[in-house]
Scaffold this motif. Sequence first.
Motif: not given
Length: 136
Positions: A90-99, A124-131
């Motif tokens: 979810v944090e990755a989703g928020t970061e992608l929205h902000q970008y 990308m960092a949050r996406l890697e954590e999600c992965e």
Amino acid sequence: MRISLIVAVSASLVAFPALAGPREDSRELYTALVERGAVFADVFAMKDADAALAAIDQQIVKPVDQATQHWMDIAFAGNSEPYRPYASCVEAGTELHQYAARVSRYLRGIEPRKIEPVYAETFMARLEECEAALGH
């Protein structure tokens, strides 16, 4: 009699995809984020700012917001504890929205600095954590 029972059970499984579980729901969100994040390559190649803004809104922001909201709705509908290990999704989703918002501001002339791919590092960092949470 058996056929109608099988049909009823099958229909219930299709009707309630939220029963998939935290990992599957998070994998679905992850997949949406990867697909939507890839759209930026097309956006950066566009010469028309209006077309790029429309693409960001229609192909990135709205789908990411919907996927993130769907995950949160499922996660917080009951016991959210099983979803906690996947919060980075979810944090990755928020970061992608902000970008996406930052790129939009740049295209509108509100953000004076040119948008560089390095600005997507938090996403990308949050996406890697999600992965990692998903075991990729």
